[in-house]
Design a protein around this motif. Structure first.
Motif, PDB file in Angstrom:
ATOM      1  N   ASP A   1       0.831  -1.196   0.000  1.00  0.00           N
ATOM      2  CA  ASP A   1       0.000   0.000   0.000  1.00  0.00           C
ATOM      3  C   ASP A   1       0.871   1.253   0.000  1.00  0.00           C
ATOM      4  O   ASP A   1       2.066   1.181   0.273  1.00  0.00           O
ATOM      5  CB  ASP A   1      -0.920   0.008   1.237  1.00  0.00           C
ATOM      6  N   PRO A   2       0.270   2.421  -0.294  1.00  0.00           N
ATOM      7  CA  PRO A   2       1.058   3.666  -0.285  1.00  0.00           C
ATOM      8  C   PRO A   2       1.690   3.930   1.078  1.00  0.00           C
ATOM      9  O   PRO A   2       1.179   3.526   2.114  1.00  0.00           O
ATOM     10  CB  PRO A   2       0.011   4.735  -0.632  1.00  0.00           C
ATOM     11  N   ILE A   3       2.817   4.644   1.050  1.00  0.00           N
ATOM     12  CA  ILE A   3       3.569   5.005   2.259  1.00  0.00           C
ATOM     13  C   ILE A   3       3.179   6.417   2.675  1.00  0.00           C
ATOM     14  O   ILE A   3       3.051   7.309   1.838  1.00  0.00           O
ATOM     15  CB  ILE A   3       5.083   4.944   1.999  1.00  0.00           C
ATOM     16  N   LEU A   4       2.993   6.635   3.961  1.00  0.00           N
ATOM     17  CA  LEU A   4       2.758   7.979   4.479  1.00  0.00           C
ATOM     18  C   LEU A   4       3.568   8.144   5.758  1.00  0.00           C
ATOM     19  O   LEU A   4       3.284   7.512   6.767  1.00  0.00           O
ATOM     20  CB  LEU A   4       1.269   8.211   4.774  1.00  0.00           C
ATOM     21  N   ILE A   5       4.626   8.982   5.698  1.00  0.00           N
ATOM     22  CA  ILE A   5       5.442   9.267   6.864  1.00  0.00           C
ATOM     23  C   ILE A   5       5.544  10.772   7.022  1.00  0.00           C
ATOM     24  O   ILE A   5       5.203  11.527   6.105  1.00  0.00           O
ATOM     25  CB  ILE A   5       6.860   8.652   6.739  1.00  0.00           C
ATOM     26  N   GLY A   6       6.007  11.229   8.141  1.00  0.00           N
ATOM     27  CA  GLY A   6       6.140  12.668   8.343  1.00  0.00           C
ATOM     28  C   GLY A   6       6.818  12.997   9.650  1.00  0.00           C
ATOM     29  O   GLY A   6       7.183  12.123  10.434  1.00  0.00           O
ATOM     30  N   CYS A   7       7.012  14.294   9.871  1.00  0.00           N
ATOM     31  CA  CYS A   7       7.591  14.779  11.117  1.00  0.00           C
ATOM     32  C   CYS A   7       7.056  16.172  11.400  1.00  0.00           C
ATOM     33  O   CYS A   7       6.477  16.824  10.520  1.00  0.00           O
ATOM     34  CB  CYS A   7       9.127  14.767  11.056  1.00  0.00           C
ATOM     35  N   MET A   8       7.243  16.651  12.633  1.00  0.00           N
ATOM     36  CA  MET A   8       6.695  17.933  13.066  1.00  0.00           C
ATOM     37  C   MET A   8       7.808  18.822  13.580  1.00  0.00           C
ATOM     38  O   MET A   8       8.678  18.388  14.342  1.00  0.00           O
ATOM     39  CB  MET A   8       5.645  17.715  14.164  1.00  0.00           C
ATOM     40  N   SER A   9       7.810  20.089  13.138  1.00  0.00           N
ATOM     41  CA  SER A   9       8.798  21.074  13.571  1.00  0.00           C
ATOM     42  C   SER A   9       8.072  22.204  14.277  1.00  0.00           C
ATOM     43  O   SER A   9       7.124  22.776  13.748  1.00  0.00           O
ATOM     44  CB  SER A   9       9.585  21.604  12.367  1.00  0.00           C
TER      45      SER A   9
ATOM     46  N   GLY B   1      -3.966   5.205  22.817  1.00  0.00           N
ATOM     47  CA  GLY B   1      -3.069   6.124  22.130  1.00  0.00           C
ATOM     48  C   GLY B   1      -2.992   5.939  20.630  1.00  0.00           C
ATOM     49  O   GLY B   1      -2.442   6.795  19.946  1.00  0.00           O
ATOM     50  N   ASP B   2      -3.520   4.857  20.046  1.00  0.00           N
ATOM     51  CA  ASP B   2      -3.445   4.659  18.591  1.00  0.00           C
ATOM     52  C   ASP B   2      -4.649   3.843  18.123  1.00  0.00           C
ATOM     53  O   ASP B   2      -4.512   2.822  17.455  1.00  0.00           O
ATOM     54  CB  ASP B   2      -2.140   3.968  18.217  1.00  0.00           C
ATOM     55  N   VAL B   3      -5.846   4.309  18.460  1.00  0.00           N
ATOM     56  CA  VAL B   3      -7.072   3.624  18.070  1.00  0.00           C
ATOM     57  C   VAL B   3      -7.299   3.861  16.580  1.00  0.00           C
ATOM     58  O   VAL B   3      -7.326   5.001  16.113  1.00  0.00           O
ATOM     59  CB  VAL B   3      -8.279   4.145  18.877  1.00  0.00           C
ATOM     60  N   LYS B   4      -7.440   2.778  15.803  1.00  0.00           N
ATOM     61  CA  LYS B   4      -7.723   2.860  14.373  1.00  0.00           C
ATOM     62  C   LYS B   4      -8.262   1.515  13.921  1.00  0.00           C
ATOM     63  O   LYS B   4      -8.127   0.502  14.620  1.00  0.00           O
ATOM     64  CB  LYS B   4      -6.474   3.244  13.578  1.00  0.00           C
ATOM     65  N   SER B   5      -8.848   1.491  12.726  1.00  0.00           N
ATOM     66  CA  SER B   5      -9.501   0.265  12.264  1.00  0.00           C
ATOM     67  C   SER B   5      -8.506  -0.866  12.023  1.00  0.00           C
ATOM     68  O   SER B   5      -8.861  -2.029  12.134  1.00  0.00           O
ATOM     69  CB  SER B   5     -10.278   0.546  10.978  1.00  0.00           C
TER      70      SER B   5
ATOM     71  N   CYS C   1      -2.014   9.457  11.248  1.00  0.00           N
ATOM     72  CA  CYS C   1      -2.684  10.581  10.605  1.00  0.00           C
ATOM     73  C   CYS C   1      -4.089  10.169  10.196  1.00  0.00           C
ATOM     74  O   CYS C   1      -4.314   9.088   9.680  1.00  0.00           O
ATOM     75  CB  CYS C   1      -1.880  11.033   9.385  1.00  0.00           C
ATOM     76  N   GLY C   2      -5.035  11.088  10.392  1.00  0.00           N
ATOM     77  CA  GLY C   2      -6.427  10.801  10.104  1.00  0.00           C
ATOM     78  C   GLY C   2      -7.213  10.433  11.337  1.00  0.00           C
ATOM     79  O   GLY C   2      -8.420  10.606  11.381  1.00  0.00           O
ATOM     80  N   TYR C   3      -6.518   9.900  12.347  1.00  0.00           N
ATOM     81  CA  TYR C   3      -7.157   9.508  13.605  1.00  0.00           C
ATOM     82  C   TYR C   3      -6.719  10.406  14.769  1.00  0.00           C
ATOM     83  O   TYR C   3      -7.263  10.298  15.862  1.00  0.00           O
ATOM     84  CB  TYR C   3      -6.805   8.065  13.968  1.00  0.00           C
ATOM     85  N   LEU C   4      -5.696  11.263  14.579  1.00  0.00           N
ATOM     86  CA  LEU C   4      -5.115  12.019  15.683  1.00  0.00           C
ATOM     87  C   LEU C   4      -6.075  13.076  16.218  1.00  0.00           C
ATOM     88  O   LEU C   4      -6.692  13.829  15.450  1.00  0.00           O
ATOM     89  CB  LEU C   4      -3.815  12.686  15.236  1.00  0.00           C
TER      90      LEU C   4
ATOM     91  N   SER D   1      -9.627  14.997   4.799  1.00  0.00           N
ATOM     92  CA  SER D   1      -9.906  14.402   6.103  1.00  0.00           C
ATOM     93  C   SER D   1     -11.361  13.962   6.160  1.00  0.00           C
ATOM     94  O   SER D   1     -12.274  14.760   5.924  1.00  0.00           O
ATOM     95  CB  SER D   1      -9.603  15.416   7.210  1.00  0.00           C
ATOM     96  N   LEU D   2     -11.605  12.682   6.469  1.00  0.00           N
ATOM     97  CA  LEU D   2     -12.961  12.169   6.584  1.00  0.00           C
ATOM     98  C   LEU D   2     -13.707  12.858   7.714  1.00  0.00           C
ATOM     99  O   LEU D   2     -14.880  13.206   7.566  1.00  0.00           O
ATOM    100  CB  LEU D   2     -12.914  10.650   6.804  1.00  0.00           C
ATOM    101  N   SER D   3     -13.028  13.073   8.857  1.00  0.00           N
ATOM    102  CA  SER D   3     -13.700  13.721   9.991  1.00  0.00           C
ATOM    103  C   SER D   3     -14.110  15.145   9.645  1.00  0.00           C
ATOM    104  O   SER D   3     -15.201  15.592  10.007  1.00  0.00           O
ATOM    105  CB  SER D   3     -12.783  13.713  11.218  1.00  0.00           C
ATOM    106  N   ALA D   4     -13.248  15.890   8.909  1.00  0.00           N
ATOM    107  CA  ALA D   4     -13.591  17.266   8.541  1.00  0.00           C
ATOM    108  C   ALA D   4     -14.778  17.289   7.584  1.00  0.00           C
ATOM    109  O   ALA D   4     -15.682  18.127   7.693  1.00  0.00           O
ATOM    110  CB  ALA D   4     -12.383  17.951   7.912  1.00  0.00           C
TER     111      ALA D   4
END
Length: 751
Positions: free
Chosen positions: A148-156, A558-562, A599-602, A645-648
Motif C-alpha cells: 500500500d502507499p507510504i505515508l510518513i512525516g515529522c513535526m517542527s 493512544g493509537d485507536v484505528k480500524s 494521521c487521520g485519527y489524531l 480528512s474524513l472527519s472534517a
C-alpha cells in the motif's frame, strides 16, 4: 575439429552479445563535467535500456538529465557511482509561504516518480527534512517493500525567540525535523501543513535529500536562507539503480538457456553480480583483482597490476610477480623467505645451511605462536560468551525483569498465565525470525507468527519485535507488562508474555486469525450489514471503556484505528497494538510526550498540547465509527485539501444537514432515519474539537449498546441478526478456519 569448436564458441559469444543494447561507436562520454559510463548513455543505442538513457541539455550550461522521466520532471544528474549502484541528482524543494494576513501564497509542491524506471531513493543516504516553525510535513509515496502507499512525516515547532531554536547542526524537531524513509521508495510527493495560525510572514520547506548535504542553521527556521543557500531551489538526492527485474540467479539461468534470450548484464569476463537490497534487479561488479566497467563485454574489467604501483603489496627486498587477478611475492635467487620477527623477509641460503639448528628454532617459534594464538582465541570466545550473558542480564534488570519475575511468582497462585520467554525460545518459535513468518509491519515494529510450547500443547502466537523505546518506558516496562498482563477482556487481544533479555523487549500476544477491521471495510470484499457494523463498534467501544474505567490503573490506548481492531474466528472485535499505550499519568510531567499515532485519527487537541488523555481515544474511536458508517478511508491526500480528512468532511456535512451524502448506501437502506440520526450525532460528539465536550468511552459504549437493542426490535432485523455471522463469512470467502486476511503493511500489523 579444433577449428570447429573455436567457431562454435565465437558464435555463442556473438549471440549472447547481440541480446544486449551495447553502446554504439561515438557515444558521448561526458556532459557538463559529469563522466558517463555504460549502462548509462546519451543518444540512440548508447544505453543498456530506456531506463538508463540520458539527455544532454546545452541551452545554457551543459547538464545531464534523466531523459525517460516526463519532461516537466527532468532532473539534473550530479554524478554517477557505477560500482556502488548510485546516481546523485538535483531535487526541488517544496515550499509554503504566508503573508501577514494569514493567507497562503507562493505554494510550490515538488516530488519525483521513478516507479517505471530502475531507480529507488536510497534509504541509507537520504532523509526527509522539514524546515520552519509550527509545521507538520508528510511524504506520500510508494515502495517496493510495501503493498500500500507510504505515508510518513515529522513535526517542527518553535518556541520563544531565536535563541530557543535548537542549535546549528542539530535537526531535533525545533525549527527543523527529519525522518528516515523506507527501503525501496520509488516515488514521493511532499505535503506541508501549518499547525496553527501565524501572524508573521515566513516560509516552511520540505524536501527529500542527501543527509550528508544538510546542515541545519537556526536562521533557516524563520527566514528563507535554506532556500537561498540551495542551487536554484534544488538540493542533492541519491538514487539507487538496478538492472532488470530478476535476481542474479534468474538472469544467469535465462541467459544460458537456448531460445529464451539473454538478459544477463554482467558481460565482462571477470565480473559478478549481486542482488539489489531495496527491490528487484541486480548490480554488476568486477572480481577481486580487477577494475573497470563490468557491464562491457570481454575486457570491461581489466586486471589490476599491483606490482606497477609505487607501494606494491610485497615487502622491501622481495620480487613482485603480477598474474591475472593477483600477485606473488618471492625472494631473489640464493635467498629464502623467513618470518622470524613476524614480518616476511628474505634471508641468505648460506646462513641457513651454516646454522641447521635454526630450522628447529623456526619450528619451535611457529609452534609457540600457534599455541599463543589458540589461547588468545579461546580466551576471547569465553569473554565474548560471558559478555553476552552479562548483557542479557543487564537488559533483563534494566527492563524491570526482577520486579516482574517476583510479582509473577506471587501471582501464579492466582492463575496468572503470563510467561517470560528467552530470546532463544522466540527465535526457535519463528524459525530465526524468518521473513516467511512475518504477519505485518507496523509503526512500532514487525509482527511474526510463531509456535511456542504450552501446558496444553503447541500454541500459535503473534510475536512483536519493537523498533525503539524511550528511557521512561525502559524504567517502567516491567511494571507496565505486569499491569497489561492482568487485562482480561473478551474484546482485547491477550498479552501472553514478553522477552526482556534483549535491547528492546519483544511481546507475545494471542494469535487472531481473521485480519483487521480495516480490511473488512476497505478490502473490497462486498457489502457489510448495518447490524454487523454496529456490533463491531459496540465491542470496540466496550474494550476501550474497560481500559479507561475498569483497568487499575487506567490505560490509554493512544493509537485507536480500524487496522488495530482484529477479528477472531467468530469475527468478534478485539482491540490490539498497545505500542503507543501509556498508563494514565498521575502528574503533569508525565503528561507531556512526543506526538504519536496515525494521521487521520489524531486528536487535534493532542496535536496542539502533546497531552494524551482518554478523550484522545474517544476522538480516534469517532473516526473508526465514521469508517463503519461511510465505508471511506480516514485520510485521502489525492483529493482537494478541504476534502482530505474524513472527519472534517463529516463535521461539515452535519453542519450543512447533508450527512446522507457521505453515508454508506447499505447502511442507509438497512437502518431507520431515527437510528442513523442517533449514531451520527454520537460520532459528531466524539469528534468535538474540545476534549472536555466529548463523551467518555463508557458513555459511548452504553449509547452504542442501546442503539443495538433498538435495531434488534425492528421487524426487518430478525432475519438479519440470524445470518449476520454467515454474511461476513460469505463476504470474506469461506469458513472461519479457512479465512485469512492479507496484513496491512503500511498501517500496522494489527498487534
Amino acid at each position: 575439429m579444433l577449428r570447429f569448436v573455436s567457431l562454435a564458441v565465437v558464435a555463442l559469444q556473438l549471440a549472447a552479445t547481440a541480446a544486449f543494447a551495447l553502446p554504439a561507436p561515438g557515444c558521448p562520454r561526458k556532459c557538463g563535467g559529469v563522466d558517463m559510463e555504460y549502462p548509462f548513455g546519451i543518444g540512440p543505442n548508447c544505453s543498456f535500456s530506456d531506463g538508463f538513457s540520458l539527455e544532454c541539455d546545452v541551452d545554457d550550461t551543459p547538464r545531464l538529465r534523466l531523459g525517460t522521466v516526463a519532461k516537466e520532471q527532468k532532473v539534473e544528474v550530479l554524478g554517477v557511482d557505477l560500482l556502488k549502484g548510485k546516481i546523485r541528482t538535483a531535487n526541488p524543494i517544496a515550499s509554503q509561504c504566508r503573508l501577514q494576513e494569514k493567507r497562503l501564497v507562493n505554494t510550490s509542491w515538488a516530488g519525483l516518480n521513478a516507479t517505471a524506471l530502475p531507480y529507488r531513493f536510497s534509504d541509507e543516504d537520504n532523509r526527509f527534512f522539514a524546515v520552519g516553525c509550527n509545521v507538520i510535513a508528510f511524504l506520500d509515496g510508494t515502495a517496493s517493500s510495501f503493498d500500500d502507499p507510504i505515508l510518513i512525516g515529522c513535526m517542527s515547532t518553535c518556541f520563544g525567540n531565536e535563541s530557543s531554536i535548537g542549535r546549528n547542526g542539530s535537526c531535533s524537531g525545533i525549527g527543523c525535523c527529519e525522518t528516515p524513509i523506507p527501503r525501496g521508495l520509488s516515488s514521493y510527493s511532499p505535503d506541508i501543513r501549518p499547525l496553527q495560525a501565524d501572524d508573521n510572514k515566513r516560509c516552511s520547506y520540505a524536501v527529500l535529500m542527501e543527509a550528508a548535504s544538510f546542515r541545519f542553521e537556526t536562521a533557516y527556521a524563520r527566514t528563507d536562507k535554506f532556500y537561498r543557500n540551495s542551487n536554484n531551489g534544488t538540493v542533492p538526492v541519491v538514487l539507487n539503480f538496478a538492472v532488470g527485474n530478476e535476481t542474479c540467479k534468474e538472469a544467469q539461468m535465462r541467459s544460458s538457456q537456448p531460445g529464451r534470450g539473454g538478459s544477463y548484464a554482467c558481460l565482462s569476463a571477470h565480473s559478478f553480480c549481486v542482488d539489489a537490497l531495496d527491490g528487484p534487479g541486480y548490480l554488476c561488479n568486477c572480481s577481486s583483482g580487477y577494475a573497470g566497467n563490468p557491464y562491457l563485454p570481454d575486457n570491461g574489467c581489466k586486471d589490476i597490476d599491483e606490482c606497477a604501483t609505487r607501494n606494491h603489496a610485497c615487502p622491501d627486498g622481495m620480487i613482485c610477480t603480477n598474474f591475472p587477478g593477483g600477485h606473488n611475492c618471492s625472494c631473489p635467487q640464493g635467498e629464502h623467505t623467513s618470518n622470524k620477527t613476524g614480518v616476511l623477509i628474505c634471508e641468505s641460503n648460506l646462513k641457513r645451511s651454516s646454522l641447521p639448528v635454526s630450522v628447529i628454532t623456526v619450528i619451535g617459534v611457529s609452534g609457540g605462536l600457534a599455541i599463543v594464538v589458540v589461547s588468545i582465541l579461546s580466551t576471547y570466545l569465553m569473554r565474548q560468551r560471558k559478555a553476552l550473558a552479562d548483557a542479557k542480564r543487564s537488559y533483563f534488570k534494566q527492563h524491570g525483569g526482577l520486579l516482574l519475575y517476583e510479582e509473577l511468582i506471587r501471582s501464579r497462585q492466582l492463575g496468572n498465565t503470563f510467561t517470560i520467554y528467552t530470546e532463544e525460545q522466540l527465535e526457535q518459535a519463528t524459525d530465526g525470525f524468518n521473513d516467511s513468518n512475518i504477519l505485518g509491519h507496523g509503526g512500532h515494529g514487525t509482527v511474526y507468527k510463531g509456535i511456542v510450547p504450552s501446558s496444553s500443547g503447541d500454541l500459535v502466537v503473534a510475536i512483536k519485535r519493537c523498533k525503539l523505546m524511550d528511557e521512561r518506558n525502559k524504567k517502567e516496562f516491567g511494571r507496565e507488562m505486569l499491569i497489561l498482563s492482568q487485562i482480561n477482556h473478551k474484546n482485547i487481544v491477550k498479552l501472553l508474555g514478553c522477552c526482556l533479555e534483549v535491547d528492546i523487549p519483544m511481546l507475545v500476544y494471542e494469535f487472531v486469525p481473521n485480519g483487521t477491521l480495516y480490511h473488512l471495510i476497505h478490502g473490497g470484499g462486498g457489502a457489510i450489514s448495518f447490524a454487523t457494523r454496529l456490533r463491531i463498534a459496540h465491542e470496540s467501544a466496550e474494550s476501550l471503556a474497560y481500559l479507561h474505567s475498569f483497568a487499575s490503573p487506567p490505560i490509554l490506548h493512544g493509537d485507536v484505528k480500524s487496522s488495530n481492531i482484529l477479528l477472531d474466528e467468530s469475527f468478534m472485535a478485539k482491540v490490539s497494538d498497545f505500542g503507543a499505550s501509556i498508563l494514565a499519568p498521575n502528574d503533569e510531567a508525565q503528561m507531556m510526550t512526543m506526538v504519536q499515532g496515525t494521521c487521520g485519527y489524531l486528536d487535534p487537541e493532542y496535536m496542539q498540547t502533546c497531552q494524551l488523555t482518554e478523550k484522545s481515544d474517544v476522538y480516534s474511536f469517532g473516526v473508526v465509527l465514521l469508517e463503519l458508517l461511510t465505508g471511506k478511508r480516514p485520510l485521502c491526500l489525492a483529493g482537494p485539501e478541504e476534502g482530505r480528512s474524513l472527519s472534517a468532511r463529516f463535521v461539515a456535512a452535519m453542519r450543512e444537514k447533508r450527512v446522507d451524502e457521505i453515508l454508506d448506501e447499505h447502511a442507509k437502506s438497512e437502518a431507520s432515519c431515527e437510528l442513523l440520526e442517533e449514531i451520527t450525532q454520537l460520532a459528531l460528539e466524539c469528534l468535538h474539537m474540545c476534549g472536555s465536550d466529548r463523551p467518555s468511552m463508557k458513555e459511548v459504549a452504553e449509547r452504542v449498546g442501546g442503539l443495538r437493542k433498538l435495531l434488534h426490535h425492528h421487524p426487518w432485523t430478525t432475519m438479519q441478526d440470524t445470518v449476520e455471522l454467515e454474511e461476513v463469512r460469505c463476504l470474506l470467502g469461506g469458513s472461519p478456519e479457512s479465512m485469512r486476511f492479507e496484513m496491512d503493511a503500511t498501517s500496522s500489523s494489527g498487534y
